[in-house]
Write a protein that holds these residues in place. Structure first.
Motif, PDB file in Angstrom:
ATOM      1  N   PHE A  21      55.293  73.708  30.593  1.00  0.00           N
ATOM      2  CA  PHE A  21      54.901  73.993  29.491  1.00  0.00           C
ATOM      3  C   PHE A  21      55.088  75.781  29.271  1.00  0.00           C
ATOM      4  O   PHE A  21      54.633  76.102  30.368  1.00  0.00           O
ATOM      5  N   GLY A  22      55.991  75.505  28.047  1.00  0.00           N
ATOM      6  CA  GLY A  22      56.333  76.598  27.766  1.00  0.00           C
ATOM      7  C   GLY A  22      57.379  77.932  28.293  1.00  0.00           C
ATOM      8  O   GLY A  22      57.653  79.099  28.981  1.00  0.00           O
ATOM      9  N   TYR A  38      49.614  62.854  26.424  1.00  0.00           N
ATOM     10  CA  TYR A  38      49.150  63.023  24.845  1.00  0.00           C
ATOM     11  C   TYR A  38      50.063  64.314  23.836  1.00  0.00           C
ATOM     12  O   TYR A  38      49.623  64.190  22.823  1.00  0.00           O
ATOM     13  N   ALA A  39      50.729  64.532  25.282  1.00  0.00           N
ATOM     14  CA  ALA A  39      51.494  65.642  24.522  1.00  0.00           C
ATOM     15  C   ALA A  39      52.373  66.251  23.401  1.00  0.00           C
ATOM     16  O   ALA A  39      53.340  66.641  23.511  1.00  0.00           O
ATOM     17  N   LEU A  40      53.509  64.478  24.183  1.00  0.00           N
ATOM     18  CA  LEU A  40      54.539  64.161  23.854  1.00  0.00           C
ATOM     19  C   LEU A  40      54.629  63.873  22.390  1.00  0.00           C
ATOM     20  O   LEU A  40      53.696  62.936  22.059  1.00  0.00           O
ATOM     21  N   GLY A  41      55.977  64.405  21.691  1.00  0.00           N
ATOM     22  CA  GLY A  41      55.218  64.749  20.360  1.00  0.00           C
ATOM     23  C   GLY A  41      56.051  63.005  19.902  1.00  0.00           C
ATOM     24  O   GLY A  41      55.259  62.538  18.970  1.00  0.00           O
ATOM     25  N   ASP A  42      57.310  62.926  20.153  1.00  0.00           N
ATOM     26  CA  ASP A  42      57.266  61.576  19.570  1.00  0.00           C
ATOM     27  C   ASP A  42      58.541  60.266  19.916  1.00  0.00           C
ATOM     28  O   ASP A  42      58.308  59.493  19.358  1.00  0.00           O
ATOM     29  N   HIS A  83      42.952  64.388  32.090  1.00  0.00           N
ATOM     30  CA  HIS A  83      43.540  65.617  31.577  1.00  0.00           C
ATOM     31  C   HIS A  83      44.792  66.109  32.196  1.00  0.00           C
ATOM     32  O   HIS A  83      45.237  66.871  31.181  1.00  0.00           O
ATOM     33  N   GLY A  84      44.990  65.775  33.610  1.00  0.00           N
ATOM     34  CA  GLY A  84      46.938  66.469  34.080  1.00  0.00           C
ATOM     35  C   GLY A  84      47.164  64.893  33.672  1.00  0.00           C
ATOM     36  O   GLY A  84      48.382  65.999  32.802  1.00  0.00           O
ATOM     37  N   VAL A 106      59.438  62.810  31.360  1.00  0.00           N
ATOM     38  CA  VAL A 106      58.689  62.449  29.578  1.00  0.00           C
ATOM     39  C   VAL A 106      59.073  63.608  28.862  1.00  0.00           C
ATOM     40  O   VAL A 106      58.567  62.637  27.136  1.00  0.00           O
ATOM     41  N   ALA A 107      60.008  63.862  28.616  1.00  0.00           N
ATOM     42  CA  ALA A 107      60.911  64.658  27.372  1.00  0.00           C
ATOM     43  C   ALA A 107      62.070  63.260  26.234  1.00  0.00           C
ATOM     44  O   ALA A 107      62.045  63.293  25.457  1.00  0.00           O
ATOM     45  N   GLN A 108      62.066  62.119  26.969  1.00  0.00           N
ATOM     46  CA  GLN A 108      63.293  61.348  26.493  1.00  0.00           C
ATOM     47  C   GLN A 108      62.474  59.854  26.510  1.00  0.00           C
ATOM     48  O   GLN A 108      62.725  58.818  26.294  1.00  0.00           O
TER      49      GLN A 108
END
Length: 319
Positions: A50-51, A110-114, A103-104, A70-72
């Motif tokens: 992240f970041g 859960y952080a994936l947006g799409d 939590h990891g 994870v971005a795809q």
């Protein structure tokens, strides 16, 4: 092998229902990465940053045979995942390690947006409270049986006596053993005389018994609605599957619209509803299982339920 735009399927090792959906996804040449959170370690690796770049999160989920960027990820099928318990560790270390996995690994997903979630576990948890379901069902115009949630034995006896015929059922299913034998909670008849001071220990759910002629299990997957009438002489049909007969049912439009509206309110794209039909043909709301079983119903009726889930997950679009 790094899959392009995969569907993530999180479930336990032996899950015939998930197998049915994966088979349908394979027919569509949709890549699938299946894993169980309990396999964290050599058989499951999560690595996320992240970041470090314009994307919110970059990284991978890796199994011995598949890798997901994870971005795809196009969609996530949250079926019946098991979280690790680390029984070989001391109790405090076990609790600590289990929390880090939730939590990891969970937090990264859960952080994936799409991706489309079927269904998002946080939405499932919020939807899984029977009292809140009853209030929402009433708000949406469904008939619900008169219901009392209480740990006051006097009020419980008064309520049950007033109903004439009443039942009790659990507010939440949990794994339970008695003398080493797994047991489960059914909807069971209850009389006022059976209620004692043990009710004070925790809230109980008491409900008027619907004078039903049949049960109806409704599965919704995105735009698809499948209704199956279940005939038996049982108060709780789950007690004996061999005693059941199944008929594909067409729901009244207002009932179907109400069930879809319920899922929309709860931010779910799928759910299994239990309804009862009384002697006048009216439908009564009993409960919603946000992640209910349905595989055996496809086998019994040939309704294309798995295909509906595959369509939903492949498109990544609930509507």
């Amino acid at each position: 092998m790094t899959e392009k735009r995969p569907v993530l399927v999180l479930t336990e090792a032996d899950d015939i229902t998930a197998d049915m959906v994966i088979t349908e996804l394979n027919r569509r040449d949709v890549p699938v990465v299946r894993f169980n959170p309990a396999d964290i370690g050599e058989d499951l690796v999560i690595s996320a940053r992240f970041g470090t770049c314009p994307a919110l999160v970059v990284g991978q989920v890796r199994t011995p045979s598949r890798t997901a960027d994870v971005a795809q990820v196009r969609s996530v099928y949250w079926r019946r995942p098991e979280w690790p318990t680390f029984p070989h560790l001391p109790a405090d270390d076990s609790r600590f390690a289990a929390a880090q996995v939730r939590h990891g690994l969970g937090g990264t997903l859960y952080a994936l947006g799409d991706p489309l979630w079927v269904n998002h576990p946080l939405r499932v948890a919020a939807a899984d409270y029977k009292p809140a379901q009853l209030a929402l069902a009433r708000r949406l115009g469904f008939a619900i049986p008169p219901t009392l949630v209480t740990n006051d034995p006097d009020e419980a006896r008064e309520f049950v006596h007033a109903q004439g015929q009443a039942i009790s059922k659990t507010l939440r299913w949990t794994p339970y053993t008695r003398d080493g034998v797994p047991v489960t909670g059914w909807a069971d008849p209850v009389t006022a005389a059976e209620i004692d001071d043990s009710v004070r220990v925790a809230p109980h759910l008491f409900q008027a018994r619907v004078d039903k002629v049949a049960d109806v299990r409704v599965l919704i997957a995105g735009r698809h609605t499948f209704a199956v009438r279940i005939d038996s002489d049982l108060l709780d049909w789950r007690k004996d599957y061999s005693a059941l007969t199944y008929t594909v049912q067409h729901l009244p439009d207002r009932v179907a619209r109400g069930l879809h509206a319920c899922l929309n309110r709860l931010d779910l794209v799928s759910g299994s509803f239990d309804l009862a039909v009384d002697r006048t043909g009216d439908y009564w709301w009993l409960e919603l299982n946000p992640n209910g079983q349905w595989g055996w119903l496809e086998t019994e009726t040939d309704l294309p339920m798995a295909a509906a889930f595959a369509d939903l997950l492949a498109q990544g679009d609930p509507r």
